[in-house]
Design an enzyme around this catalytic site. Structure first.
Site, mmCIF file in Angstrom:
data_model
loop_
_atom_site.group_PDB
_atom_site.id
_atom_site.type_symbol
_atom_site.label_atom_id
_atom_site.label_comp_id
_atom_site.label_asym_id
_atom_site.label_seq_id
_atom_site.Cartn_x
_atom_site.Cartn_y
_atom_site.Cartn_z
ATOM 1 N N MET A 79 64.821 70.761 79.734
ATOM 2 C CA MET A 79 63.849 71.802 79.419
ATOM 3 C C MET A 79 62.505 71.167 79.096
ATOM 4 O O MET A 79 62.419 70.329 78.195
ATOM 5 C CB MET A 79 64.322 72.626 78.213
ATOM 6 C CG MET A 79 65.604 73.387 78.443
ATOM 7 S SD MET A 79 66.118 74.304 76.966
ATOM 8 C CE MET A 79 66.788 72.973 75.968
ATOM 9 N N GLY B 53 60.776 70.892 73.803
ATOM 10 C CA GLY B 53 61.225 69.953 74.818
ATOM 11 C C GLY B 53 62.565 69.325 74.499
ATOM 12 O O GLY B 53 62.730 68.713 73.449
ATOM 13 N N SER B 54 63.541 69.447 75.393
ATOM 14 C CA SER B 54 64.883 68.980 75.053
ATOM 15 C C SER B 54 65.812 69.114 76.263
ATOM 16 O O SER B 54 65.364 69.282 77.385
ATOM 17 C CB SER B 54 65.428 69.799 73.878
ATOM 18 O OG SER B 54 65.122 71.171 74.061
ATOM 19 N N ARG B 55 67.138 69.083 75.987
ATOM 20 C CA ARG B 55 68.117 69.129 77.067
ATOM 21 C C ARG B 55 69.426 69.738 76.579
ATOM 22 O O ARG B 55 69.769 69.627 75.405
ATOM 23 C CB ARG B 55 68.360 67.697 77.555
ATOM 24 C CG ARG B 55 69.254 67.601 78.762
ATOM 25 C CD ARG B 55 69.261 66.173 79.252
ATOM 26 N NE ARG B 55 70.562 65.530 79.123
ATOM 27 C CZ ARG B 55 70.749 64.229 79.207
ATOM 28 N NH1 ARG B 55 69.735 63.412 79.374
ATOM 29 N NH2 ARG B 55 71.961 63.737 79.117
ATOM 30 N N ILE C 182 70.558 68.708 72.832
ATOM 31 C CA ILE C 182 70.042 67.357 72.652
ATOM 32 C C ILE C 182 68.533 67.409 72.411
ATOM 33 O O ILE C 182 67.791 67.998 73.199
ATOM 34 C CB ILE C 182 70.345 66.479 73.878
ATOM 35 C CG1 ILE C 182 71.850 66.418 74.125
ATOM 36 C CG2 ILE C 182 69.774 65.070 73.703
ATOM 37 C CD1 ILE C 182 72.235 65.703 75.403
#
Length: 238
Positions: A107, A195-197, A165
């Site tokens: 993301m 911002g991440s995953r 994450i």
């Protein structure tokens, strides 16, 4: 004969979306700073206005329409499929030490960051682990970064995992559910800021139906079908 269905769509609704409650304080802070910037110098104020709009946009929480057929797994996040490979799930989830198919959705700061459950089930374990803040697109982010994982058991006894994450600029993972709670497919369970995953560990024997680089929509894009034996798909840029 089936009866036709329609949904009313207005131009305004395509731009104005509900906002997650987590974003209200941030938008208020950005708006306050913007007022000060206008007092200092007009162009700075307009820059602040743009950043305030971006902050609202980041915390948007749009309504999603989740496919209802039994066995369909949907994406837990908006973004792009960045990794697709076998991997051992985090030990703290209790899913065993055998590799499972992992689908990673990256993301960016422009994606909606509300996370949704891929498939209906009961949350058997929630495990938070502190860590680093490496770029979430890197493979080692799965093991080194701050994360929060959910182990989920479906009605037919299958188990899968979904892991939030943290990324390079993310500093807070929000999980809004509890162990033992049952959720429907596409139901909201958390959010990650800036911002991440998301990593999804598919149940044993289930093939992914997405490709590297594919754009995902949380709660809507199908990533796997537990009722199908279709082979994993391949794809390329067009």
């Amino acid at each position: 004969m089936t009866q036709g269905r329609r949904m009313s769509v207005s131009m305004l609704s395509t731009f104005i979306k509900p906002m997650h409650p987590e974003g209200r304080k941030f938008v208020a802070i950005f708006a306050g700073i913007t007022l000060v910037l206008f007092l200092i110098w007009g162009p700075l104020g307009w820059l602040g206005t743009g950043l305030t709009v971006w902050c609202y946009y980041f915390f948007r929480d749009p309504v999603r329409v989740t496919p209802a057929r039994e066995g369909l797994m949907v994406s837990p996040a908006d973004g792009v499929v960045s990794l697709l490979e076998p991997a051992v799930p985090p030990a703290e989830l209790g899913l065993g030490d055998a590799p499972m198919t992992r689908v990673s959705v990256f993301m960016s700061v422009f994606n909606c960051h509300v996370n949704r459950l891929p498939l209906a089930g009961r949350i058997t374990r929630i495990a938070y682990r502190p860590g680093k803040f490496l770029n979430a697109s890197l493979d080692k982010a799965s093991s080194d970064n701050e994360r929060n994982g959910l182990a989920v058991e479906t009605a037919d006894g299958r188990r899968y995992g979904v892991v939030q994450i943290a990324g390079l600029v993310a500093r807070r993972i929000l999980c809004e559910v509890k162990e033992g709670q049952a959720l429907m497919s596409g139901e909201r369970f958390g959010l990650i800021r800036f911002g991440s995953r998301l990593d999804i560990y598919l149940p044993e024997g289930v093939n992914p139906l997405v490709c590297i680089g594919q754009t995902m929509i949380a709660g809507e894009t199908v990533i796997a079908d537990l009722a199908s034996d279709e082979a994993a798909r391949t794809g390329g840029e067009r």
